[in-house]
Scaffold this motif. Structure first.
Motif, mmCIF file in Angstrom:
data_model
loop_
_atom_site.group_PDB
_atom_site.id
_atom_site.type_symbol
_atom_site.label_atom_id
_atom_site.label_comp_id
_atom_site.label_asym_id
_atom_site.label_seq_id
_atom_site.Cartn_x
_atom_site.Cartn_y
_atom_site.Cartn_z
ATOM 1 N N ALA A 30 0.840 -1.209 0.000
ATOM 2 C CA ALA A 30 0.000 0.000 0.000
ATOM 3 C C ALA A 30 0.873 1.256 0.000
ATOM 4 O O ALA A 30 0.595 2.225 -0.721
ATOM 5 C CB ALA A 30 -0.918 -0.001 1.217
ATOM 6 N N THR A 31 1.940 1.241 0.803
ATOM 7 C CA THR A 31 2.811 2.417 0.885
ATOM 8 C C THR A 31 3.552 2.631 -0.423
ATOM 9 O O THR A 31 3.690 3.775 -0.890
ATOM 10 C CB THR A 31 3.833 2.258 2.034
ATOM 11 O OG1 THR A 31 3.133 1.891 3.206
ATOM 12 C CG2 THR A 31 4.586 3.537 2.275
ATOM 13 N N LYS A 34 1.126 4.023 -2.972
ATOM 14 C CA LYS A 34 0.825 5.421 -2.618
ATOM 15 C C LYS A 34 1.973 6.337 -3.010
ATOM 16 O O LYS A 34 1.788 7.383 -3.636
ATOM 17 C CB LYS A 34 0.556 5.480 -1.104
ATOM 18 C CG LYS A 34 0.321 6.829 -0.481
ATOM 19 C CD LYS A 34 1.534 7.536 0.053
ATOM 20 C CE LYS A 34 2.348 6.852 1.086
ATOM 21 N NZ LYS A 34 3.570 7.567 1.467
ATOM 22 N N LEU A 37 2.382 6.794 -6.787
ATOM 23 C CA LEU A 37 1.366 7.739 -7.298
ATOM 24 C C LEU A 37 1.813 9.176 -7.062
ATOM 25 O O LEU A 37 1.754 10.023 -7.964
ATOM 26 C CB LEU A 37 0.052 7.523 -6.551
ATOM 27 C CG LEU A 37 -0.992 6.604 -7.164
ATOM 28 C CD1 LEU A 37 -2.189 6.486 -6.228
ATOM 29 C CD2 LEU A 37 -1.451 7.134 -8.514
ATOM 30 N N ILE A 38 2.285 9.421 -5.833
ATOM 31 C CA ILE A 38 2.704 10.791 -5.484
ATOM 32 C C ILE A 38 3.909 11.208 -6.320
ATOM 33 O O ILE A 38 3.937 12.312 -6.871
ATOM 34 C CB ILE A 38 3.013 10.897 -3.974
ATOM 35 C CG1 ILE A 38 1.730 10.716 -3.172
ATOM 36 C CG2 ILE A 38 3.657 12.232 -3.634
ATOM 37 C CD1 ILE A 38 1.927 10.631 -1.675
ATOM 38 N N ARG A 41 3.096 12.224 -9.663
ATOM 39 C CA ARG A 41 2.305 13.466 -9.738
ATOM 40 C C ARG A 41 3.164 14.698 -9.475
ATOM 41 O O ARG A 41 2.701 15.814 -9.628
ATOM 42 C CB ARG A 41 1.130 13.386 -8.767
ATOM 43 C CG ARG A 41 0.053 12.492 -9.321
ATOM 44 C CD ARG A 41 -1.083 12.295 -8.384
ATOM 45 N NE ARG A 41 -1.995 11.310 -8.939
ATOM 46 C CZ ARG A 41 -2.989 10.758 -8.274
ATOM 47 N NH1 ARG A 41 -3.223 11.111 -7.039
ATOM 48 N NH2 ARG A 41 -3.764 9.872 -8.855
ATOM 49 N N TYR A 42 4.391 14.500 -9.008
ATOM 50 C CA TYR A 42 5.324 15.626 -8.897
ATOM 51 C C TYR A 42 6.304 15.505 -10.063
ATOM 52 O O TYR A 42 7.495 15.259 -9.880
ATOM 53 C CB TYR A 42 6.064 15.596 -7.560
ATOM 54 C CG TYR A 42 5.235 16.086 -6.406
ATOM 55 C CD1 TYR A 42 4.922 17.432 -6.275
ATOM 56 C CD2 TYR A 42 4.750 15.210 -5.453
ATOM 57 C CE1 TYR A 42 4.154 17.891 -5.213
ATOM 58 C CE2 TYR A 42 3.979 15.660 -4.384
ATOM 59 C CZ TYR A 42 3.691 16.999 -4.270
ATOM 60 O OH TYR A 42 2.931 17.445 -3.225
ATOM 61 N N ASP A 109 6.600 13.701 5.982
ATOM 62 C CA ASP A 109 5.590 13.102 6.860
ATOM 63 C C ASP A 109 5.502 13.838 8.196
ATOM 64 O O ASP A 109 4.421 13.975 8.758
ATOM 65 C CB ASP A 109 5.898 11.622 7.108
ATOM 66 C CG ASP A 109 5.392 10.756 5.968
ATOM 67 O OD1 ASP A 109 4.749 11.298 5.053
ATOM 68 O OD2 ASP A 109 5.635 9.537 5.995
ATOM 69 N N TYR B 92 -1.988 13.402 2.345
ATOM 70 C CA TYR B 92 -1.104 13.633 1.193
ATOM 71 C C TYR B 92 -1.779 14.568 0.199
ATOM 72 O O TYR B 92 -2.829 14.247 -0.349
ATOM 73 C CB TYR B 92 -0.750 12.305 0.548
ATOM 74 C CG TYR B 92 -0.014 11.404 1.495
ATOM 75 C CD1 TYR B 92 1.320 11.643 1.799
ATOM 76 C CD2 TYR B 92 -0.654 10.347 2.134
ATOM 77 C CE1 TYR B 92 1.997 10.841 2.708
ATOM 78 C CE2 TYR B 92 0.020 9.543 3.035
ATOM 79 C CZ TYR B 92 1.341 9.797 3.318
ATOM 80 O OH TYR B 92 2.016 9.018 4.224
ATOM 81 N N ARG B 94 -1.055 15.463 -2.803
ATOM 82 C CA ARG B 94 -1.173 15.057 -4.205
ATOM 83 C C ARG B 94 -1.914 13.733 -4.376
ATOM 84 O O ARG B 94 -1.781 13.075 -5.404
ATOM 85 C CB ARG B 94 0.210 14.969 -4.853
ATOM 86 C CG ARG B 94 0.765 16.321 -5.271
ATOM 87 C CD ARG B 94 -0.032 16.936 -6.405
ATOM 88 N NE ARG B 94 0.327 18.318 -6.608
ATOM 89 C CZ ARG B 94 1.064 18.759 -7.617
ATOM 90 N NH1 ARG B 94 1.495 17.946 -8.519
ATOM 91 N NH2 ARG B 94 1.341 20.040 -7.730
ATOM 92 N N LEU B 95 -2.659 13.341 -3.363
ATOM 93 C CA LEU B 95 -3.585 12.216 -3.536
ATOM 94 C C LEU B 95 -4.996 12.774 -3.403
ATOM 95 O O LEU B 95 -5.217 13.741 -2.664
ATOM 96 C CB LEU B 95 -3.374 11.151 -2.466
ATOM 97 C CG LEU B 95 -2.070 10.355 -2.479
ATOM 98 C CD1 LEU B 95 -2.121 9.253 -1.422
ATOM 99 C CD2 LEU B 95 -1.787 9.732 -3.840
ATOM 100 N N PHE B 103 -5.779 4.634 1.289
ATOM 101 C CA PHE B 103 -4.457 4.299 1.830
ATOM 102 C C PHE B 103 -4.508 4.166 3.358
ATOM 103 O O PHE B 103 -4.041 3.184 3.931
ATOM 104 C CB PHE B 103 -3.420 5.360 1.426
ATOM 105 C CG PHE B 103 -2.114 5.190 2.131
ATOM 106 C CD1 PHE B 103 -1.299 4.088 1.866
ATOM 107 C CD2 PHE B 103 -1.683 6.097 3.093
ATOM 108 C CE1 PHE B 103 -0.097 3.906 2.533
ATOM 109 C CE2 PHE B 103 -0.487 5.919 3.763
ATOM 110 C CZ PHE B 103 0.309 4.822 3.479
ATOM 111 N N ALA B 106 -6.241 1.129 4.367
ATOM 112 C CA ALA B 106 -5.406 -0.077 4.181
ATOM 113 C C ALA B 106 -4.474 -0.265 5.371
ATOM 114 O O ALA B 106 -4.215 -1.393 5.795
ATOM 115 C CB ALA B 106 -4.603 0.048 2.895
ATOM 116 N N TYR B 135 -7.904 16.574 -5.252
ATOM 117 C CA TYR B 135 -6.671 16.429 -4.480
ATOM 118 C C TYR B 135 -6.877 17.043 -3.098
ATOM 119 O O TYR B 135 -7.473 18.117 -2.981
ATOM 120 C CB TYR B 135 -5.505 17.158 -5.163
ATOM 121 C CG TYR B 135 -4.892 16.421 -6.325
ATOM 122 C CD1 TYR B 135 -4.885 15.037 -6.381
ATOM 123 C CD2 TYR B 135 -4.293 17.117 -7.370
ATOM 124 C CE1 TYR B 135 -4.310 14.373 -7.442
ATOM 125 C CE2 TYR B 135 -3.714 16.459 -8.438
ATOM 126 C CZ TYR B 135 -3.731 15.069 -8.461
ATOM 127 O OH TYR B 135 -3.161 14.413 -9.518
#
Lengths: 289, 319
Positions: A30-31, A34, A37-38, A41-42, A109, B92, B94-95, B103, B106, B135
């Protein structure tokens, strides 16, 4: 007044939450998804990194065309020097996997507060950090794969040798991911670890022999290089890709063992650091770090 | 009533001379919304973070739904939902909203189908369907807060911790969130612990209020009980500029008038215990002194109770 005896395990309550234990593998997947995807997108960030690597590859291609290295009596020039350089770059493309990616992941984070959510959650933190680091390794395949294919053709190595090169890369990746988690934990403990990471990155890039043969370095620096896992990875890659033109520092099987030992040691250290970092952050509070 | 959370003699310090919790004890019950009130730095957030397993305690016992925090920390993490302060960036950016929730779901062992079913239920409550594909970074502050609250409820936890859930939100969104939480706790038999500096919100939302002062619970009861503790039925307020000091003293001598407060820049306030008698007396004095002044009556608010209790505590009295 309610007596203390009423504070007992209440199965009704426990059932009322849908949260359930999750395997580390699922957290890891999952991480990774994720994070991929990020990252995609950058795009400017990703494109910038690709540009940087392309320029580096171009530079060392040029350097290899005009230079000659003499290593333990053998002369490396022309195509064999390009193989030498590309063998180094093959592992170098993963340098951000072990350094900048985990450091940035923890900084982001912490900044975003998502780490606080993670720490109030029953899932495996190790798998979470592993996912963050692995996604960077996956993104780097965009550079690694073309470089590997080019190396395959230039080196005219056998399929077996190129498979061995791939295995060396995977073994080094194992070490790098553990180093990545260690860096992430140091970022969690000290927050500002940029300078430290920079020193490590320079050591890994220049002292391990990415661009120059180790024998060209002064003896003390060679000893420093022996302590770095990259050194053995480079040496093995060159052994398989340059074949009879390259003499390894130690017999190849010992170098494989050293790489394996590094993978285990760094994994243990990264796990210990994970526990220590969590203990410290829970004593002080993530907001105080 | 079943105890959901039991806290006994909880202590926490961030260093040698910085004790924040100094033996705090508190019980929370099922179907209850308990609001923690206290000045900044009194230990509200520290308490919530300890319950949310984000901070370790120095000593004391904590049981959450019967599970001991010392022995069953990871089990406990399955049982609660947590919304911390500063939720503006806590997912996040950009999600999309739905990707974020999937996420985080999960990480709690929920599969996509379970997460989607829960999202569907929650977006109905919050009327949030149109934002699911946006987003997170593009949402307004209130929408982000809604997402973070949805995330805390994604696994349908029995216990929910909200640290200033409506801070900085516009009144309409704050009201929506309040109505949702009230309904949710009642219908789904949850336990909610919240901190807030918005006392009208606490008054509207909470079943009980706990005042935290100097690291311990100084007082706990319903908002009504706390208000009664002020010792007056209400306040009559007169325009400050029209009332000379001598007149204030004269009013204070009336039997139903118990005290006065001139901290406000425009109004001087008289605490009274009999509205009719106090009103008659004050009107009589104003006529006698030929003073024209607007006046108004208001009930005791939770803010009055809070200020009163904190004033007593600061002066060294037991509340």
């Amino acid at each position: 007044m309610i007596s203390e005896t009423q504070v007992t395990r209440d199965t009704h309550y426990v059932k009322s939450s849908k949260s359930k234990p999750i395997s580390s593998w699922k957290v890891f997947v999952a991480t990774t998804v994720k994070d991929l995807l990020i990252q995609f997108r950058y795009l400017p960030n990703l494109v910038g990194r690709l540009f940087e690597l392309t320029i580096r590859i171009g530079f060392f291609y040029l350097l290899a065309s005009i230079t000659t290295y003499t290593v333990a009596g053998s002369v490396l020039t022309g195509r064999s020097l390009i193989v030498f350089m590309f063998g180094g770059l093959l592992l170098f493309v993963y340098s951000n996997t072990s350094f900048t990616a985990p450091m940035n992941a923890v900084s982001n984070d912490l900044h975003n507060g998502t780490l606080e959510y993670l720490y109030s959650n029953p899932s495996s933190r190790y798998a979470y950090f592993l996912g963050n680091v692995l996604s960077s390794a996956i993104v780097n395949q965009i550079v690694f794969l073309p470089l590997y294919i080019v190396l395959f053709f230039i080196a005219e190595a056998t399929a077996f040798n190129m498979l061995m090169v791939l295995l060396v890369c995977l073994a080094v990746m194992g070490v790098l991911i553990s180093i990545g988690i260690m860096i992430a934990m140091l970022a969690l403990i000290w927050r500002q670890v940029g300078a430290f990471v920079q020193i490590l990155a320079i050591l890994f890039e220049f002292v391990s022999g990415t661009y120059f043969p180790l024998s060209a370095y002064p003896l003390p620096l060679q000893y420093v290089a022996y302590a770095l896992p990259y050194t053995w990875g480079y040496d093995l890659i060159r052994y398989y890709s340059l074949q009879n033109k390259w003499q390894t520092i130690l017999p190849p099987w010992i170098e494989w063992c050293i790489l394996g030992a590094y993978a285990v040691v760094f994994m243990v250290i990264s796990r210990i650091l994970l526990v220590k970092a969590e203990r410290r952050s829970k004593k002080l509070g993530l907001h105080f770090i | 009533m079943t105890i959901s959370i039991s806290v006994k003699d909880l202590r926490k310090s961030y260093g040698k001379d910085s004790a924040v919790l100094k033996g705090l004890s508190l019980d929370l019950y099922q179907d209850e919304i308990l609001a923690l009130l206290g000045p900044n730095g009194s230990g509200k957030t520290t308490l919530i973070k300890i319950l949310a397993t984000l901070l370790t305690k120095d000593s004391g016992k904590v049981h959450i739904l019967g599970q001991d925090l010392d022995d069953d920390e990871n089990e406990i993490r399955h049982l609660f939902g947590y919304v911390g302060q500063d939720t503006e960036r806590s997912a996040y950016s950009r999600l999309t909203v739905v990707e974020n929730l999937q996420f985080f779901g999960a990480l709690r062992g929920l599969d996509k189908r379970q997460v989607n079913a829960q999202i569907e239920k929650l977006v109905e409550y919050f009327d949030f369907k149109s934002n699911l594909k946006k987003y997170f970074g593009y949402l307004s502050g209130g929408q982000k807060q809604t997402v973070v609250i949805m995330r805390a409820l994604l696994h349908d936890p029995a216990v929910i911790y909200l640290d200033e859930p409506t801070k900085g939100l516009d009144p309409l969104i704050a009201k929506n969130i309040r109505s949702f939480l009230k309904k949710y706790v009642k219908e789904e038999h949850k336990t909610l612990l919240l901190t807030s500096h918005i006392l009208s919100e606490v008054d509207e939302l909470s079943s009980r209020v706990a005042l935290i002062h100097d690291g311990v619970i100084a007082s706990v009861g319903t908002a009504q009980e706390l208000k009664q503790g002020v010792g007056v039925d209400g306040f009559i307020e007169l325009q400050k500029h029209s009332i000379p000091l001598g007149v204030v003293d004269k009013i204070l001598r009336l039997p139903p008038v118990l005290n006065s407060d001139d901290q406000d820049s425009e109004w001087v306030s008289f605490g009274i215990n009999n509205m009719v008698d106090a009103m008659e007396g004050i009107i009589h004095i104003l006529r006698e002194e030929q003073i024209q002044s607007q006046f108004r009556y208001r009930n005791v608010s939770l803010e009055d109770a809070f200020v009163y209790r904190m004033g007593l505590l600061s002066d060294g009295f037991e509340a």
